[in-house]
Structure formats: C-alpha cells, structure tokens
Write an enzyme that holds these catalytic residues in place. Structure first.
Site, PDB file in Angstrom:
ATOM      1  N   HIS B  69      -2.089  10.524 -39.987  1.00 17.19           N
ATOM      2  CA  HIS B  69      -1.926  11.388 -41.361  1.00 17.19           C
ATOM      3  C   HIS B  69      -2.023  12.527 -40.910  1.00 17.19           C
ATOM      4  O   HIS B  69      -2.759  13.164 -39.821  1.00 17.19           O
ATOM      5  CB  HIS B  69      -3.138  10.980 -42.329  1.00 17.19           C
ATOM      6  CG  HIS B  69      -4.483  10.925 -41.532  1.00 17.19           C
ATOM      7  ND1 HIS B  69      -5.282  12.148 -41.669  1.00 17.19           N
ATOM      8  CD2 HIS B  69      -5.429  10.053 -40.831  1.00 17.19           C
ATOM      9  CE1 HIS B  69      -6.337  12.159 -41.072  1.00 17.19           C
ATOM     10  NE2 HIS B  69      -6.530  11.090 -40.610  1.00 17.19           N
ATOM     11  N   ASP B  71      -3.257  15.293 -43.002  1.00 15.67           N
ATOM     12  CA  ASP B  71      -4.061  15.867 -43.722  1.00 15.67           C
ATOM     13  C   ASP B  71      -5.197  16.078 -43.066  1.00 15.67           C
ATOM     14  O   ASP B  71      -5.808  15.208 -42.068  1.00 15.67           O
ATOM     15  CB  ASP B  71      -4.305  15.385 -45.040  1.00 15.67           C
ATOM     16  CG  ASP B  71      -4.856  14.065 -45.353  1.00 15.67           C
ATOM     17  OD1 ASP B  71      -4.494  13.250 -44.314  1.00 15.67           O
ATOM     18  OD2 ASP B  71      -5.671  13.707 -45.959  1.00 15.67           O
ATOM     19  N   ASP B  95      -9.508  14.617 -35.828  1.00  9.07           N
ATOM     20  CA  ASP B  95      -9.093  13.762 -37.067  1.00  9.07           C
ATOM     21  C   ASP B  95      -7.975  14.189 -37.868  1.00  9.07           C
ATOM     22  O   ASP B  95      -8.406  14.986 -39.007  1.00  9.07           O
ATOM     23  CB  ASP B  95     -10.406  13.386 -37.773  1.00  9.07           C
ATOM     24  CG  ASP B  95      -9.974  12.330 -38.893  1.00  9.07           C
ATOM     25  OD1 ASP B  95      -8.887  11.669 -38.937  1.00  9.07           O
ATOM     26  OD2 ASP B  95     -10.943  12.046 -39.830  1.00  9.07           O
ATOM     27  N   GLU B 125      -4.568  11.093 -46.292  1.00 11.59           N
ATOM     28  CA  GLU B 125      -5.537   9.870 -46.235  1.00 11.59           C
ATOM     29  C   GLU B 125      -6.985  10.134 -46.409  1.00 11.59           C
ATOM     30  O   GLU B 125      -7.652   9.323 -46.441  1.00 11.59           O
ATOM     31  CB  GLU B 125      -5.266   9.530 -44.565  1.00 11.59           C
ATOM     32  CG  GLU B 125      -6.022   8.360 -43.983  1.00 11.59           C
ATOM     33  CD  GLU B 125      -7.280   8.385 -43.431  1.00 11.59           C
ATOM     34  OE1 GLU B 125      -8.020   7.520 -43.211  1.00 11.59           O
ATOM     35  OE2 GLU B 125      -7.837   9.625 -43.435  1.00 11.59           O
ATOM     36  N   GLU B 126      -7.226  11.252 -46.466  1.00 12.96           N
ATOM     37  CA  GLU B 126      -8.824  11.835 -46.534  1.00 12.96           C
ATOM     38  C   GLU B 126      -9.207  11.704 -47.894  1.00 12.96           C
ATOM     39  O   GLU B 126     -10.465  12.347 -48.225  1.00 12.96           O
ATOM     40  CB  GLU B 126      -8.981  12.965 -46.045  1.00 12.96           C
ATOM     41  CG  GLU B 126      -8.688  13.224 -44.365  1.00 12.96           C
ATOM     42  CD  GLU B 126      -9.830  12.265 -43.517  1.00 12.96           C
ATOM     43  OE1 GLU B 126     -10.425  11.771 -44.011  1.00 12.96           O
ATOM     44  OE2 GLU B 126      -9.533  12.591 -42.235  1.00 12.96           O
ATOM     45  N   GLU B 154      -5.864   7.331 -35.338  1.00 10.73           N
ATOM     46  CA  GLU B 154      -7.122   7.649 -35.695  1.00 10.73           C
ATOM     47  C   GLU B 154      -8.149   8.176 -34.583  1.00 10.73           C
ATOM     48  O   GLU B 154      -7.924   7.312 -33.471  1.00 10.73           O
ATOM     49  CB  GLU B 154      -7.739   6.935 -36.687  1.00 10.73           C
ATOM     50  CG  GLU B 154      -7.205   6.783 -37.937  1.00 10.73           C
ATOM     51  CD  GLU B 154      -7.431   7.683 -38.725  1.00 10.73           C
ATOM     52  OE1 GLU B 154      -8.521   8.359 -38.813  1.00 10.73           O
ATOM     53  OE2 GLU B 154      -6.702   7.759 -40.129  1.00 10.73           O
ATOM     54  N   HIS B 333     -14.905  15.307 -39.581  1.00 10.65           N
ATOM     55  CA  HIS B 333     -15.410  15.823 -40.784  1.00 10.65           C
ATOM     56  C   HIS B 333     -16.537  16.724 -40.743  1.00 10.65           C
ATOM     57  O   HIS B 333     -17.585  16.999 -41.480  1.00 10.65           O
ATOM     58  CB  HIS B 333     -15.893  14.760 -41.711  1.00 10.65           C
ATOM     59  CG  HIS B 333     -14.897  13.774 -42.135  1.00 10.65           C
ATOM     60  ND1 HIS B 333     -14.637  12.889 -43.100  1.00 10.65           N
ATOM     61  CD2 HIS B 333     -13.395  13.698 -41.426  1.00 10.65           C
ATOM     62  CE1 HIS B 333     -13.658  12.346 -43.064  1.00 10.65           C
ATOM     63  NE2 HIS B 333     -12.833  12.674 -41.996  1.00 10.65           N
TER      64      HIS B 333
END
Lengths: 357, 357
Positions: B69, B71, B95, B125-126, B154, B333
């Site tokens: 992904h 994003d 990530d 995706e997030e 991932e 994150h």
C-alpha cells in the site's frame, strides 16, 4: 355536602383544565389564579415569577401550608376538558387541576380559619428538578413558605402519602488497559470487569425498613451503561450509573455509603464512584398535630411514597409534609386521565374541616 | 550484495518518505511510481483510480503477485526523511515505503523473471476497510490481480506471516421491561441482565488451535456496551458489541456460531445477536510451491498473524498469500518509525532470488 358545591368543583376543574399550563407555559393559569385571589381582601398575595402565594395573616399560633403545582405534562390529545356524569376528563384533571380547584375554593371561602393558611401555587414540577418553581420560592422568598406543616395536593386517591423516599444517582467507572483486540492479553477489558459489578446489582436485595410506622422499599438499579473505544480496541474504561431510592431513615451520605458498600468488592485503584445527583428523603410526618388531625378526620389510608416528591423539599426545611389530593396517580400522564367528583369533594371537605378547626 | 545497491535502497526509501502520501492523498506518490514504471518497456502498466498495477507478460506458467500500500497514517512530526548511518527515519519508513522501494527496484531490474511478476501499489490501507484500494481493484479489475501466490510487503522484520486470523463483530441485545426505578419489581432491568453475559465473556477461554503448522490464538472481546433510557427508568434494552478474532480453520459462519454458543445461555426470547461486520481469515499458505520457496530461500521465521491483514483478501479469492517485508511493525504508526538498510537489502535479495528462479 351540597349538590351545588359538588357541581361547582366539577365545573371549575373543567375550567382549569381548559386553561393550558404545560410546564414552562403556566403564565395564563397563574394570571387567572392571581386575579381571583387578589380580589379577596382577607388574603395577602405575592407572585414570584410564575409562582403565586396567598396567605391569611390572622396571627394564629399555627400555620398550615397547602401547596400544588400549576403545570401539566405535554398535551396528549386530551387538552380539552370533558365532563361525563360525575367524572371530569382531560389533561391535568388529577395531576393536579382538581387539587388547585380545592385550594382556590378554600382560599376564597375560609376568611377566618382556625390556623393561618398559606396557599402555594408553583410552576414546573413535571420537569427536571433544577427547574422547580417550589425550589425557586424556597431560594427567592423562603418567608412566604414558612409554616408548621404542609399538605401537597398531588393525586393520592384520597390516601395520605406520609414522607417519601430519597433518590440519588452515582456513576461508577471501572478502568482497564487498552490493547489491540487481536492481542487482548496485552491489556485489560474494562467492559468485562463490569460483569461482576452488574451481577452484584442484579443480586442485591435492598432494605425494606419500617420508619414512622410505615414499610418502605428501597431500590438500587442500573440506569445507564457505557463503554468502548473502537471496534478493534480492548476498552480501558466502562461506566454504569445507578439510581438508589432510599428510605427516610437515611440521609444522602448514608445512602451513598450503601452504594459504595455494594460496589466496593468490584473496585480497584483508579476506579471511581461519583455522586451525580441527589435529593433527600421526606420524613414521615404524621406525628405533627396538624397532620395527625388530617389523618384522624380523613380516615384515609396512609402509604409510604416510594418515589421522590416535593414533600421532601418541605421536610428538608424542617416542615413536616404529606401528599393528600383527589384523583388516581396511576392515570396521571396518560390519555385516560380523569378525576371523579366524589374524590374532589372528599378532599375539599377534609381540608375545610381541618382549617376550620 | 553491493554497497551501491545498499546505498541506493536507503536513498530511495528516504526519497519515497519525502513524497507525502497520507491516506486519501496518495496521488503524488502514485504519479511518481507510474511515471517511473511506464518508462519500462518490459512492463504492462494499468492505473485504476489511485491504484497502480505493473505486470510482466512473459507467458510464464506461474505468476507471483507482490503488493504493497502507498498510504501512510497521518503525519506525526516525522514527515521528512532523515538518514542516520544505516537507518532511515520518517513517516512510513517501515509501513511501508521501504517495501515499495523494493518492489519498484525489482520491477525495474528483472526484465525476464522466471515467473511472471505483478507489482500492485494500492491506496487506502490505513483506513476503514470500506475504503480499501485493494478491494477497489478486486471489484473493478480483478484480472489485474490474477496470480498463483501473493506476497505483501507489510513490515514483518523479515519474518513471514503466513495467513491471518479473521475478524467479526456482533451486537448482542438483551431485552427487559421498563418501570419506574422506585418500583423496579414492576419491570426487568436489561442492564442487570448484561452482568452474567459479560462475566461469561470475561471467563471465556478462546481456542489456540494449530493450523498449517502454526499456533493461532483466538480472542473474544467486548468492545462496546450501551444501555439506558433515563435516570428514573428501569431500562428495557442493553447491548454489547463483541469482536471475535478467529483462526483460519474457521469461516465467518463457524466463527459466528462460536459467539452464539458462548452467549446462548444468557439469551431469552426477544434478545438478538446481529453480525455487524466480518472479514474471513487468510489461510496459511506455505504449502504453495512459490511461498515454500520463499520460506526456504529466506530462512525466515514463520508466524501466525493474529490480526487481520490484506492477505485475507487474496486468500478469499483462492490466491495463497503471506506478509513479508522490511521494518518492524511495532514501530509503525509511531514517531520513532524507522527502517534499517540490512532489513531492506535482505528482503530485496530474497525476492530477487525468488523471481529469478
């Protein structure tokens, strides 16, 4: 008892019903009462906002307060009065236009009662306690409410409700620790912790003490529960609000202590119990001579009032108080609300006799 | 492994971090990748919204999908890349900008891989599953995602996450009967009924089955609770939402049946269990020859992924899939997000070797 009086009480109850007075819109009803009472030279009349107080000033050694609220719940298709035989139907018929009629009649008829009389017509009883017109009077002009005993005209089907239970609300908050729901062992689920607490509430058997010669029945009920962070998070907080109804042998502090005792086994460091609202109980009042006389002359059954009522506001100021009025409270707030002539006349005659001495 | 490649992978990771691509704003990142990939004559490139697919079309008997992904989560004071020695810091470093760099490098370098290769760069995706760019591709252009096996980049710290657990949410609603809280025996408290149910959830020991040679660990957690009518009303309804994470030997129906089995002893007529959301598990996939080869060549540890990931979207379409990428997911994150050169190079080299055959 004259047939004329009976007809007059019925007709005036219908007349009062036809003056709308939903909570916060009692103005026209109060205006009507004020105009009528100000015409009576034997009464001293005061208005505070939408509350009205009329008093005899005879210097009698005792003073009896008769009080009733002027407001009704919202209209429910029954805002116009209908008389069928001996029954008056309509919004507020029992709760409590008939009671207001009895007060207005006594105020006009009894120029020289044996005890001084105070007639209190107050606003906003059917809404949240913070709006209470009676409380407004107690704060703004307490001297107008001075008295030795009080009788509130709430519908009791002619029975006497002596005192009332108190009520409090408390919020109990349990803590946990957040984690991802795929790894719950990294946290602690606060909602899961509620389980044992709610089980304890469900199991709890409240007291049924005898106080003032009456049997009371306490209650402890969860009324609100909430908790949750997101659909994939082990929640770190959950809370339940309980409502505790307590008998007149306890004050708010003692009642809150009872709640704390029940929940204590399920609390840990970081959890909280917060009192969010409380109203003290009204003490049983039939040991006061004026109210004992009411009991004797009426021959009425005496009941313990399990819900909270404005008698507690008088009780909290040291004025013994009871509920005693025409109409059936179980019909109040329904589309079937009504009151029958016999009930109005009976209450009228007992109060007239009590004031006449 | 050349020092040049190592430097290049590190530099390009920093370059990708510096192109902001928070969810719903991936456009510039996708434009950048698209321009780069369209320059490569050996690739067929398609763009669907903000999703990009580049494929070799060599007619090989097998096709391997590499997907990632574009994003990131919202900026957190770390939106600019910083290189310190062998470590690249910044939003999305792990990530999964480093994973995207590996994909872009392989796409450019391997003109004639031993298996056909499909590189999928997808958006959103997030954020909530309903916004998934990968799902958008599966719906709008499923032919672009066809393949024999899939590897998602991932961050797994170079381990292989084989399959993933499924997830469902169900709302359980218990009924009661309203009453005044001063007379609770006239009703039934629905919040009190929750007690036994929450106790059962707290006591429940979820399965830890072995599936596909891996140990899984299911979970069943209350994630939301609500109920209550008013402060003086015994509530007639209360509900709890549970999140169940289930191992890949069960489908959604079987998992929901497990939830029903746990709560059944506490349900009565009128109560409800409603499935509000579900995503099937991703089956362990290492029995597929391409993924078995990944395992063998990488020498990587294999883990059961307890949370749900996009591998389940491939699995649900019959395409065996795993997660395998550079970087540490526990740093994703966070403001400390970073990735080290060794991790990027290791994943790059394993995938290059796998595709080269």
């Amino acid at each position: 008892m004259s047939a004329a009086l009976r007809s007059r009480l019925v007709a005036r109850t219908a007349e009062f019903i036809d003056i709308p007075s939903v909570s916060f819109a009692e103005g026209p009803m109060v205006d009507h009462l004020e105009a009528e009472l100000r015409r009576l030279a034997h009464l001293s009349v005061d208005r505070v906002g939408d509350n009205l107080v009329a008093r005899t000033m005879l210097g009698r050694p005792q003073r009896l307060v008769l009080a009733g609220h002027t407001d009704t719940v919202p209209v429910n298709g029954n805002d116009r009065a209908r008389i069928e035989g001996d029954v008056v139907w309509g919004l507020g018929a029992a709760d409590m236009k008939a009671g207001l009629v009895v007060m207005a009649e006594l105020a006009a008829a009894l120029r020289e009662p044996a005890v001084d009389a105070t007639y209190v017509f107050y606003a906003r009883e059917e809404v949240a306690a913070e709006h209470s017109g009676l409380e407004e009077l107690f704060v703004q002009a307490p001297e107008l409410l001075a008295g030795d005993a009080a009788i509130l005209g709430e519908p009791t089907s002619g029975r006497i409700e002596a005192g009332c239970q108190g009520t409090l609300r408390a919020r109990i908050t349990l803590r946990g620790a957040r984690a991802h729901t795929a790894r719950p062992w990294m946290g602690r689920n606060a909602i899961h912790r509620l389980g044992a607490l709610l089980e304890a509430l469900a199991r709890f058997e409240p007291r049924q003490p005898e106080v003032g010669g009456l049997r009371w029945r306490e209650a402890l009920q969860a009324v609100q529960v909430s908790g949750g962070v997101a659909g994939n998070v082990v929640p770190d907080e959950a809370s339940v609000t309980v409502n505790h109804r307590f008998a007149p042998d306890r004050d708010v502090d003692e009642a809150l202590a009872e709640v704390r005792r029940v929940v204590a086994p399920y609390l840990e460091d970081g959890d909280r119990v917060e009192l969010t609202e409380s109203s003290p109980a009204g003490r049983p009042a039939l040991d006061h001579p004026l109210l004992a006389a009411l009991h004797r002359r009426s021959g009425a059954e005496v009941e313990a009032k399990l819900g909270w009522t404005d008698v507690a506001r008088f009780s909290a100021r040291g004025v013994p108080a009871v509920n005693f009025g025409p109409g059936d409270s179980t019909l109040a707030h329904t589309a079937e609300e009504r009151v029958d002539a016999a009930s109005i006349v009976a209450v009228h005659d007992v109060l007239a006799s009590l004031l006449a001495g």
